[in-house]
Design a protein around this motif. Structure first.
Motif, mmCIF file in Angstrom:
data_model
loop_
_atom_site.group_PDB
_atom_site.id
_atom_site.type_symbol
_atom_site.label_atom_id
_atom_site.label_comp_id
_atom_site.label_asym_id
_atom_site.label_seq_id
_atom_site.Cartn_x
_atom_site.Cartn_y
_atom_site.Cartn_z
ATOM 1 N N GLY A 257 29.046 62.698 34.357
ATOM 2 C CA GLY A 257 28.936 61.338 34.849
ATOM 3 C C GLY A 257 30.136 60.462 34.553
ATOM 4 O O GLY A 257 30.371 59.475 35.260
ATOM 5 N N THR A 258 30.903 60.806 33.534
ATOM 6 C CA THR A 258 32.054 59.969 33.172
ATOM 7 C C THR A 258 33.242 60.170 34.109
ATOM 8 O O THR A 258 34.161 59.346 34.104
ATOM 9 C CB THR A 258 32.504 60.256 31.720
ATOM 10 O OG1 THR A 258 32.922 61.617 31.605
ATOM 11 C CG2 THR A 258 31.384 59.994 30.738
ATOM 12 N N VAL A 259 33.227 61.240 34.908
ATOM 13 C CA VAL A 259 34.363 61.488 35.813
ATOM 14 C C VAL A 259 33.937 61.600 37.268
ATOM 15 O O VAL A 259 34.779 61.810 38.143
ATOM 16 C CB VAL A 259 35.132 62.767 35.402
ATOM 17 C CG1 VAL A 259 35.828 62.563 34.070
ATOM 18 C CG2 VAL A 259 34.204 63.978 35.336
ATOM 19 N N THR A 260 32.641 61.432 37.550
ATOM 20 C CA THR A 260 32.161 61.559 38.926
ATOM 21 C C THR A 260 32.875 60.591 39.862
ATOM 22 O O THR A 260 33.138 60.915 41.032
ATOM 23 C CB THR A 260 30.642 61.329 38.985
ATOM 24 O OG1 THR A 260 29.986 62.295 38.161
ATOM 25 C CG2 THR A 260 30.126 61.454 40.407
ATOM 26 N N HIS A 261 33.212 59.412 39.362
ATOM 27 C CA HIS A 261 33.863 58.421 40.226
ATOM 28 C C HIS A 261 35.207 58.905 40.755
ATOM 29 O O HIS A 261 35.682 58.436 41.793
ATOM 30 C CB HIS A 261 34.052 57.108 39.465
ATOM 31 C CG HIS A 261 35.014 57.187 38.321
ATOM 32 N ND1 HIS A 261 34.714 57.801 37.123
ATOM 33 C CD2 HIS A 261 36.299 56.730 38.194
ATOM 34 C CE1 HIS A 261 35.749 57.715 36.304
ATOM 35 N NE2 HIS A 261 36.717 57.068 36.925
ATOM 36 N N LEU A 262 35.812 59.866 40.077
ATOM 37 C CA LEU A 262 37.113 60.375 40.508
ATOM 38 C C LEU A 262 36.997 61.314 41.705
ATOM 39 O O LEU A 262 37.998 61.595 42.371
ATOM 40 C CB LEU A 262 37.810 61.096 39.350
ATOM 41 C CG LEU A 262 38.211 60.214 38.170
ATOM 42 C CD1 LEU A 262 38.681 61.080 37.004
ATOM 43 C CD2 LEU A 262 39.310 59.248 38.584
#
Length: 532
Positions: free
Chosen positions: A115-120
């Motif tokens: 979840g901490t890198v999904t935005h990428l």
């Protein structure tokens, strides 16, 4: 005859000689022989190649300690690609810079951190996203790690022509004074460090290593290479918990682990409260680094836990380790705890100096302070995409030597004592004060669990020492008591003029207290002093 020094050599040897021996015990207890590890590494390499990874590309990994961390490292480097392990404690926006800077083709993570890198995933750049236990990821589009391996061949892929001078890894520093710096190590630097380190910590093929130190930090201080090459066993601890550590030590007859001083203090505190078994069938060696351990911590670790401490020193840029206290002969000739308290003397084929502002060696009197500089085969090649920072690191006081930024003294035996980081030295009324020296005294107080000393603004003296203290549970400490305790043991100008009690202190994943965060509350009007 010249053989290239490659990071792949270590797993190659383990598969060749120890294929039927258990090499890794995963967090859930699953055992993998070195033959099975080799097959899994080959499967991942073939899968990465199918996804377009070629020599010189980057593969990023975001994970706590795990068997797939070890697999990803070897799978990446045998393709000639660069392994980029990332700190799992960062905020989502902090990964924007790291991913943008390293520009990986493949990003591998676990469900906990997905979840901490999904935005990428919506920003392009990274072509492939793989997740361990992908079904448990709360968001994002992921290929499942085990499914990826299952679909790939276990045959060793054809390796490109890899030189020992080719890049192997990019390891990011904490970025406390600006953007994080990507430290580039070549196959040669990592290989050389692993060999030297394995010697100085006395690795043997029957060693059992408990993974209490974070693997992402300089590839686990080189253990992933050195212990693998010697045929030892890796026992994974994903989340540090004192009770779990002691249970695994007994269950697996652990003989070696790493632990920063704060980790050792947590273990000591747990043992004091619960009186647990601290060893299995094997004697235990513990390597401590990251920050100088208080003598009290060393003494208690050896006396109460029955473990032998090896104190080492270095940085992400230096392999990491460039000195060691491990010298039985010197211990016989001097006070045991005084010697182990020092991070020691230079490792094999490593040069370490302590120099003044003009680049001249300071006297070996254990008193005169200077900056630690070093050179050796394990020193970084360069900072990724930062030529100016690279040049400064190798030219600041002495041309051709890496400048660590650490302040130290050197004694007649050429053993270092780290006094402070340059940025952490407190200059009060023109006098230099070592925050480490003051902290060491604070840790002598039986009711102090954690302590940090920083400089805070002072109208008359410029700055003055302030102690930030985390007491043991149930302790009833006062500011006056702490100040008086230090004044009985130190020159008064070195003593804290104020004390603040806290429930916890900010730490890195390796146990270093983040003083730049503590200073932010007091130096808001002086950005240079706040972050440097």
């Amino acid at each position: 005859m010249k053989q290239p020094l490659l990071t792949t050599d270590f797993l190659d040897r383990a598969v060749d000689l120890f294929a039927d021996d258990v090499g890794i015990v995963a967090e859930d207890g699953t055992e993998y022989t070195y033959g099975e590890v080799g097959d899994r590494v080959n499967r991942l390499s073939n899968a990465l190649r199918e996804r377009g990874v070629e020599k010189g590309d980057r593969v990023a990994l975001l994970s706590k300690n795990s068997h797939y961390f070890i697999e990803t490292l070897y799978a990446t480097t045998q393709l000639g690609a660069l392994f980029v392990p990332l700190n799992f404690r960062l905020q989502p926006e902090e990964y924007d810079y790291l991913v943008g800077d390293s520009d990986p083709d493949v990003f591998i993570t676990d469900a906990e951190h997905a979840g901490t890198v999904t935005h990428l995933q919506d920003e392009g750049g990274v072509d492939e996203w793989i997740c361990y236990d992908a079904d448990d990821a709360e968001a994002g589009q992921w290929d499942d790690y085990e499914a990826v391996l299952e679909a790939a061949s276990p045959d060793q892929p054809e390796r490109p022509d890899i030189s020992e001078d080719d890049d192997a890894t990019i390891l990011y520093t904490s970025g406390t004074t600006g953007d994080p710096k990507g430290v580039v190590h070549t196959h040669r630097t990592q290989h050389y460090h692993a060999m030297v380190h394995a010697h100085h910590v006395e690795f043997e093929d029957d060693d059992v290593l408990l993974w209490t130190s974070p693997m992402f930090h300089i590839n686990g201080w080189g253990h992933i290479y050195g212990l693998t090459g010697i045929g030892g066993k890796h026992v994974i601890v994903r989340d540090f918990d004192p009770q779990t550590v002691f249970e695994r030590i007994v269950e697996h007859d652990v003989s070696f682990l790493g632990g920063a001083p704060t980790v050792l203090n947590f273990l000591l505190e747990h043992n004091e409260e619960h009186d647990v078994e601290t060893t299995g069938a094997n004697p235990v060696r513990v390597e401590t680094a990251a920050s100088p351990p208080p003598k009290r911590t060393i003494r208690r670790t050896e006396d109460e836990l029955g473990w032998r401490i090896i104190h080492a020193y270095g940085a992400t840029e230096t392999g990491p380790l460039i000195t060691t206290s491990n010298s039985p002969r010197r211990i016989q000739d001097g006070d045991k705890y005084d010697i182990v308290n020092k991070p020691g003397f230079a490792t094999i084929n490593t040069e370490v100096r302590v120099v003044d502002e003009d680049g001249n060696d300071v006297p070996c009197d254990d008193e005169t302070k200077g900056e630690v500089i070093a050179r050796g085969n394990q020193i970084l090649d360069r900072y990724w995409n930062k030529p100016e920072a690279t040049e400064e690191a190798f030219t600041d006081r002495v041309e051709g030597w890496f400048h660590t930024g650490d302040i130290a003294t050197m004694d007649a035996n050429k053993m270092l004592t780290i006094v402070d980081r340059k940025k952490d030295v407190i200059i009060s009324g023109g006098e230099n004060i070592s925050s480490i020296e003051v902290q060491d005294v604070l840790y002598d107080h039986p009711d102090v669990r954690l302590a940090a000393v920083i400089g805070v603004p002072h109208e008359k003296w410029g700055e003055t020492p302030k102690a930030l203290v985390v007491p043991h549970d149930g302790a009833d400490l006062t500011e006056e008591e702490i100040i008086e305790f230090t004044r009985d043991r130190l020159a008064h100008y070195k003593c804290p003029t104020s004390v603040e009690f806290r429930e916890d202190l900010p730490q890195t994943s390796t146990g270093k207290i983040q003083k730049f965060e503590l200073r932010e509350d007091y130096w808001n009007d002086d950005e240079d002093r706040r972050v440097n």
